[in-house]
Enzyme design. Structure first.
Site, PDB file in Angstrom:
ATOM      1  N   ASP A  27      -8.837  12.081  17.594  1.00 31.71           N
ATOM      2  CA  ASP A  27      -7.577  12.370  17.998  1.00 31.71           C
ATOM      3  C   ASP A  27      -7.505  13.918  18.462  1.00 31.71           C
ATOM      4  O   ASP A  27      -7.025  14.177  19.446  1.00 31.71           O
ATOM      5  CB  ASP A  27      -6.554  12.256  16.992  1.00 31.71           C
ATOM      6  CG  ASP A  27      -5.014  12.676  17.223  1.00 31.71           C
ATOM      7  OD1 ASP A  27      -4.623  12.050  18.485  1.00 31.71           O
ATOM      8  OD2 ASP A  27      -4.367  13.149  16.906  1.00 31.71           O
ATOM      9  N   MET A  46     -14.204   1.562  -1.551  1.00 37.18           N
ATOM     10  CA  MET A  46     -13.158   1.487  -0.381  1.00 37.18           C
ATOM     11  C   MET A  46     -12.584   2.676  -0.042  1.00 37.18           C
ATOM     12  O   MET A  46     -12.322   3.054   0.985  1.00 37.18           O
ATOM     13  CB  MET A  46     -12.305   0.237  -0.686  1.00 37.18           C
ATOM     14  CG  MET A  46     -13.024  -1.346  -0.720  1.00 37.18           C
ATOM     15  SD  MET A  46     -13.758  -1.508   0.858  1.00 37.18           S
ATOM     16  CE  MET A  46     -12.584  -1.351   1.876  1.00 37.18           C
ATOM     17  N   GLU A  47     -12.175   3.448  -1.245  1.00 35.77           N
ATOM     18  CA  GLU A  47     -11.682   4.894  -0.958  1.00 35.77           C
ATOM     19  C   GLU A  47     -12.507   5.588  -0.245  1.00 35.77           C
ATOM     20  O   GLU A  47     -12.060   6.441   0.821  1.00 35.77           O
ATOM     21  CB  GLU A  47     -11.223   5.411  -2.182  1.00 35.77           C
ATOM     22  CG  GLU A  47      -9.971   4.880  -2.968  1.00 35.77           C
ATOM     23  CD  GLU A  47     -10.442   3.295  -3.573  1.00 35.77           C
ATOM     24  OE1 GLU A  47      -9.311   2.366  -3.803  1.00 35.77           O
ATOM     25  OE2 GLU A  47     -11.361   2.708  -3.627  1.00 35.77           O
ATOM     26  N   LEU A  93      -4.800  -5.988  -0.722  1.00 35.84           N
ATOM     27  CA  LEU A  93      -5.316  -6.295  -2.138  1.00 35.84           C
ATOM     28  C   LEU A  93      -6.185  -5.357  -2.907  1.00 35.84           C
ATOM     29  O   LEU A  93      -6.651  -5.741  -3.790  1.00 35.84           O
ATOM     30  CB  LEU A  93      -5.702  -7.689  -2.149  1.00 35.84           C
ATOM     31  CG  LEU A  93      -4.790  -8.773  -1.590  1.00 35.84           C
ATOM     32  CD1 LEU A  93      -5.759 -10.215  -1.404  1.00 35.84           C
ATOM     33  CD2 LEU A  93      -3.806  -9.166  -2.336  1.00 35.84           C
ATOM     34  N   CYS A  94      -6.266  -4.294  -2.284  1.00 36.29           N
ATOM     35  CA  CYS A  94      -6.957  -3.094  -3.006  1.00 36.29           C
ATOM     36  C   CYS A  94      -6.129  -2.693  -4.216  1.00 36.29           C
ATOM     37  O   CYS A  94      -4.957  -2.526  -4.127  1.00 36.29           O
ATOM     38  CB  CYS A  94      -7.339  -1.877  -2.297  1.00 36.29           C
ATOM     39  SG  CYS A  94      -8.872  -1.907  -1.402  1.00 36.29           S
ATOM     40  N   HIS A  95      -6.624  -2.376  -5.353  1.00 34.16           N
ATOM     41  CA  HIS A  95      -6.089  -1.760  -6.482  1.00 34.16           C
ATOM     42  C   HIS A  95      -5.567  -0.398  -6.341  1.00 34.16           C
ATOM     43  O   HIS A  95      -6.567   0.381  -5.711  1.00 34.16           O
ATOM     44  CB  HIS A  95      -7.110  -2.050  -7.610  1.00 34.16           C
ATOM     45  CG  HIS A  95      -7.032  -3.379  -8.126  1.00 34.16           C
ATOM     46  ND1 HIS A  95      -7.980  -4.249  -7.820  1.00 34.16           N
ATOM     47  CD2 HIS A  95      -6.610  -4.314  -8.995  1.00 34.16           C
ATOM     48  CE1 HIS A  95      -8.341  -5.219  -8.088  1.00 34.16           C
ATOM     49  NE2 HIS A  95      -7.253  -5.283  -9.234  1.00 34.16           N
TER      50      HIS A  95
END
Length: 155
Positions: free
Chosen positions: A126, A111-112, A75-77
Site C-alpha cells: 500500500d 496464525m498470529e 474461529l481463532c481463539h
C-alpha cells in the site's frame, strides 16, 4: 494450533475446546517476501518514500494484526500475546518480512505470526504502490513453532 475447528453434532462449525489443555510457552515464527525492483526497495529502506517511514509503518501494522488475529480469522481463539515482533530486512529481490509471536496458553500462535507477516506485506504494498504497482507478495510461510503437545517444528 490456533483456530482448529470441527463440526458439532448438528453439523455446525465451532471453536475447538481448549479448556482442558495445559498452558505452555508457545512461539511461532513466520516469514513472507515482497518482491520489487531494487529502486523501490532502496526507497523503502531509506525512509524517503512519499508516505514516510514505510518500514516502521509496516512493522507496526504487523504487530497490530497479530493482536487482532481472532477478529480476522473465523474461529481463532483470542490470545494474550506476550511477544510480537515484526522485522523487515533487505533481500536481493525485495524485502523479507519476519514475525515472531509468543504466548503462554493452551493453544499456539502460528496464525498470529502468519497474520502479522501478511498484513506487514500488504502495508508495504500500500505504501509503495505509487512507485511500483507490479510488486508481488509471496512465500508466506511458517518457519517454526515451539510448545504444546506437538512440540517443536521447523521448516
Amino acid at each position: 494450533m490456533t483456530g482448529l475447528t470441527h463440526l458439532d453434532a448438528e453439523g455446525r462449525a465451532r471453536m475447538v475446546d481448549v479448556s482442558g489443555k495445559p498452558d505452555t510457552a508457545r512461539e511461532a515464527v513466520a516469514a513472507a517476501r515482497v518482491r520489487m525492483s531494487p529502486v523501490t526497495r532502496d526507497l523503502a529502506l531509506s525512509g524517503g518514500a512519499k508516505k514516510g517511514d514505510v518500514i516502521a509503518a509496516a512493522e507496526l501494522a504487523g504487530i497490530m494484526a497479530a493482536k487482532k488475529t481472532s477478529e480476522l480469522i473465523p474461529l481463532c481463539h483470542p490470545l494474550a500475546l506476550s511477544k510480537a515482533e515484526v522485522r523487515i530486512e533487505f533481500a536481493d529481490d525485495g524485502l523479507e518480512v519476519t514475525a515472531r509471536v509468543a504466548t503462554t496458553g493452551p493453544t499456539g500462535v502460528e496464525m498470529e505470526a502468519l497474520t502479522a507477516v501478511a498484513v506487514a506485506c500488504l502495508t508495504l504494498y500500500d505504501m509503495l504502490k505509487a512507485v511500483e504497482r507490479g510488486m508481488t507478495i509471496d512465500a508466506v510461510r511458517l518457519l517454526e513453532k515451539t510448545g504444546g503437545a506437538s512440540g517443536e517444528w521447523r521448516r
